[in-house]
Design an enzyme around this catalytic site. Structure first.
Site, PDB file in Angstrom:
ATOM      1  N   HIS A 399      56.850  16.140 -18.140  1.00  0.00           N
ATOM      2  CA  HIS A 399      58.275  16.252 -17.832  1.00  0.00           C
ATOM      3  C   HIS A 399      59.139  15.680 -18.961  1.00  0.00           C
ATOM      4  CE1 HIS A 399      61.716  16.232 -14.899  1.00  0.00           C
ATOM      5  NE2 HIS A 399      62.139  15.276 -15.712  1.00  0.00           N
ATOM      6  N   GLU A 400      58.862  14.445 -19.341  1.00  0.00           N
ATOM      7  CA  GLU A 400      59.705  13.798 -20.356  1.00  0.00           C
ATOM      8  C   GLU A 400      59.544  14.452 -21.729  1.00  0.00           C
ATOM      9  OE1 GLU A 400      62.018  11.944 -19.486  1.00  0.00           O
ATOM     10  OE2 GLU A 400      61.339  11.567 -17.437  1.00  0.00           O
ATOM     11  N   HIS A 403      61.860  17.368 -21.951  1.00  0.00           N
ATOM     12  CA  HIS A 403      63.183  16.952 -22.443  1.00  0.00           C
ATOM     13  C   HIS A 403      63.153  16.791 -23.962  1.00  0.00           C
ATOM     14  CE1 HIS A 403      65.158  16.326 -18.625  1.00  0.00           C
ATOM     15  NE2 HIS A 403      64.283  15.416 -18.213  1.00  0.00           N
ATOM     16  N   HIS A 406      63.269  20.068 -25.772  1.00  0.00           N
ATOM     17  CA  HIS A 406      64.608  20.661 -25.701  1.00  0.00           C
ATOM     18  C   HIS A 406      65.521  20.013 -26.742  1.00  0.00           C
ATOM     19  CE1 HIS A 406      67.859  22.367 -22.738  1.00  0.00           C
ATOM     20  NE2 HIS A 406      67.977  22.844 -23.962  1.00  0.00           N
TER      21      HIS A 406
END
Length: 614
Positions: A399-400, A403, A406
């Site tokens: 998940h992190e 980020h 992105h």
């Protein structure tokens, strides 16, 4: 990585397990030099005040100065908060964060004239100035354009007031933040919860941090005691909290009127230029699929083997956490394999982060809890977590780092001004990674129990992020509309709205306890109006994107990479549409709901077979 039974001091964590803050500034002395340099540069804004309409040189020079100062501030604040978050007890780092925040505020004040002054330039004159190549869309070799920034300023012309009114609105902002500040002080500083007994029968004070772990307890009496104690506490202050909520709704309406928007919702959605129809479509589509939530509730009731399911039974696991332990090095390889459909460009950047200390993953004394990603421009992203070797933490890593990817691709492909993606899409890349990991783990589950755990992990995340946040969004919509119509938002009114929504969203297969009507009173996000819907839209978009990547392959990956590289160079809803997900239609939410249906059906079947076998 060696085992450690006690929590280390920060100084004892091996450097290879820490993030490389020296990539931002090699030393704290270098940070101080940058801080002093930006402090001095703030006076340079005055050379442009009142001159932006004179020439392209003046307008470009001012915008370029503002961008360069913004990039430096991003690194100054980023370095300080990264240092502080891994050693929160260090007073020097606390001071650095405070100083950096104050410098940000000074820079904002010094540059506050830019947008309003640009809007005073006559249209023909501004059009002539914008003909300068430095202000046109940039090519690969010319990354100095401010075309998008100017377009956004002009788009807001109808909502930008005279300099005198703008100054007054700015001065009022601190006062308008009063309701939020009052709630924060009540919720974090003044509220004291009673003592309850844990699973061992030992007395423990209820806290915000312990509340969720109590609700996850296998002991139903612990869950009920925590639930009752939480809402008895908030219930004693419900009138005060209702007054704070209404005051916040009124300040939102005040700014909407001052900015010439028809409603608070229109005002808050305008920042990312999201049509209000997106908000309504989300609610309508989720309601269309409400029977799936009722099935989930029925499965939970069956697996917990209770005569009545209560609201305090919604968080305890119905599938025990997998006992599988995954060392950090293995977790990195596992996530890389799961993300293989993303292609080599994505994987190469991901490996770069894994191998070059983008991640601070070891727990240490004084380290901030939780996990996040921070992406200072011009360097690389940084991920904080305290890895514990569970499958849940493998999901956190994916998940992190979503980020991080992105931020990495946005920063690498956009100017600083155009790099910072909007909150509307902030959870898309991270959740897309989780969904790809979920797919991989299901394909390689070691046994039925692990497969059931993975399915339930997805369902619980979906329940909390799509169904629950959409319910929050509907509550906000109803409450703010009542405020705009002149109704008084008393505690009874707010509780009535909220309890009815729980009845709608969870159905008659669960007891809607009276206490749950007070849940609105403890949700901090309600003090940032019209924020929560973005969790649901982002999660839905991510599910739809991951499904497209897995089924369509390279073409879908390239569309998705375009989204990651887009930053804020276009409106977020347009960037998503170019990636193949148009949130202006109900289709992405419907596609996500179908993924929920498939996972729920399989889990129902798995658990039924397990019951039969036993």
């Amino acid at each position: 990585m060696e085992k450690q039974n006690t929590i280390r001091k920060r100084a004892d964590v091996p450097v290879e397990y820490t993030w490389a803050t020296e990539d931002i500034f090699p030393t704290e002395e270098a940070w101080e030099q940058a801080f002093s340099q930006v402090t001095e540069e703030l006076s340079s804004y005055e050379a442009y005040r009142g001159r932006l309409g004179e020439s392209a040189d003046a307008l470009y020079g001012c915008l370029k100065l503002d961008e360069e100062i913004g990039e430096k501030l991003d690194q100054i604040y980023g370095y300080a908060h990264l240092k502080s978050d891994v050693d929160t007890g260090n007073s020097r780092y606390q001071q650095m964060v405070g100083r950096a925040a104050a410098l940000y505020a000074r820079a904002s004040a010094a540059s506050s004239f830019i947008a309003s002054e640009i809007l005073t330039i006559p249209e023909e004159r501004l059009a002539s100035i914008r003909g300068d190549r430095r202000l046109l869309p940039w090519k690969e070799e010319e990354k100095d354009s401010f075309e998008r920034q100017l377009d956004l300023i002009l788009r807001d012309r109808a909502h930008t007031r005279s300099p005198e009114v703008e100054e007054l609105l700015a001065d009022a902002s601190e006062m308008a933040g009063g309701p939020s500040q009052i709630f924060k002080m009540f919720n974090n500083a003044d509220t004291k919860f009673p003592v309850i007994k844990n699973e061992e029968g030992e007395p423990m004070e209820l806290t915000h941090g312990r509340y969720v772990s109590f609700l996850e307890s296998r002991d139903r009496q612990v869950r009920k005691a925590a639930f009752t104690a939480m809402y008895e506490t908030f219930g004693r202050h419900k009138n005060t909290l209702a007054a704070a909520f209404q005051a916040n709704a009124k300040q939102a309406l005040f700014y909407a009127k001052a900015r010439r928007f028809p409603s608070a919702r229109a005002y808050y959605l305008s920042d990312a230029n999201v049509p209000e129809s997106v908000y309504d479509t989300l609610i309508e589509t989720v309601r269309e699929f409400m029977p799936l939530m009722y099935r989930y509730v029925a499965l939970r009731k069956r697996m917990l083997q209770v005569d009545e399911l209560h609201m305090y039974d919604l968080y305890t696991p119905i599938v025990p956490e997998s006992s599988r332990k995954v060392p950090f090095e293995e977790a990195k390889e596992l996530v890389l394999r799961a993300l293989s459909p993303m292609g080599e460009e994505y994987l190469a950047a991901f490996r770069e982060g894994l191998e070059n200390r983008w991640i601070d993953f070891m727990e240490n004394e004084g380290k901030r809890s939780g996990a996040y990603c921070s992406g200072p421009y011009g360097v690389h992203p940084y991920v904080l977590m305290s890895y514990q070797g569970t499958l849940d933490h493998v999901f956190t890593l994916a998940h992190e780092m979503g980020h991080a990817m992105h931020s990495w691709f946005s920063n690498e492909n956009q100017t600083f001004t155009n790099s910072q993606y909007k909150i509307f899409v902030a959870e898309v890349a991270s959740t897309c990674n989780e969904n790809l990991l979920n797919h991989y783990l299901l394909e390689h589950a070691v046994d039925k129990r692990e497969r059931a755990y993975i399915l339930n992990h997805f369902l619980d995340g979906f329940k909390g992020t799509v169904f629950r946040q959409t319910m929050f969004a509907e509550f906000e919509k109803t409450a703010h509309e009542k405020c705009q119509a002149g109704e008084i938002l008393t505690a009874d009114v707010l509780c009535g709205i909220y309890k009815k929504l729980n009845e709608d969203y969870f159905g008659d297969g669960i007891v809607i306890d009276e206490e749950i009507a007070l849940e609105w009173a403890r949700i901090p996000h309600f003090y940032t109006p019209y924020y929560v819907y973005q969790y649901a839209t982002g999660f839905s978009a991510a599910v739809a994107l991951s499904e497209r990547i897995l089924t369509e392959g390279e073409a879908a990956v390239q569309d998705y990479m375009g989204f990651l590289k887009g930053g804020c160079s276009k409106d977020p809803i347009d960037l998503l549409a170019e990636a193949g997900v148009d949130m202006r239609t109900p289709e992405p939410v419907r596609a996500a709901m179908e993924a929920f249906r498939r996972a729920l059906t399989e889990l129902e079947e798995l658990l039924s077979r397990e019951e039969s076998d036993s």
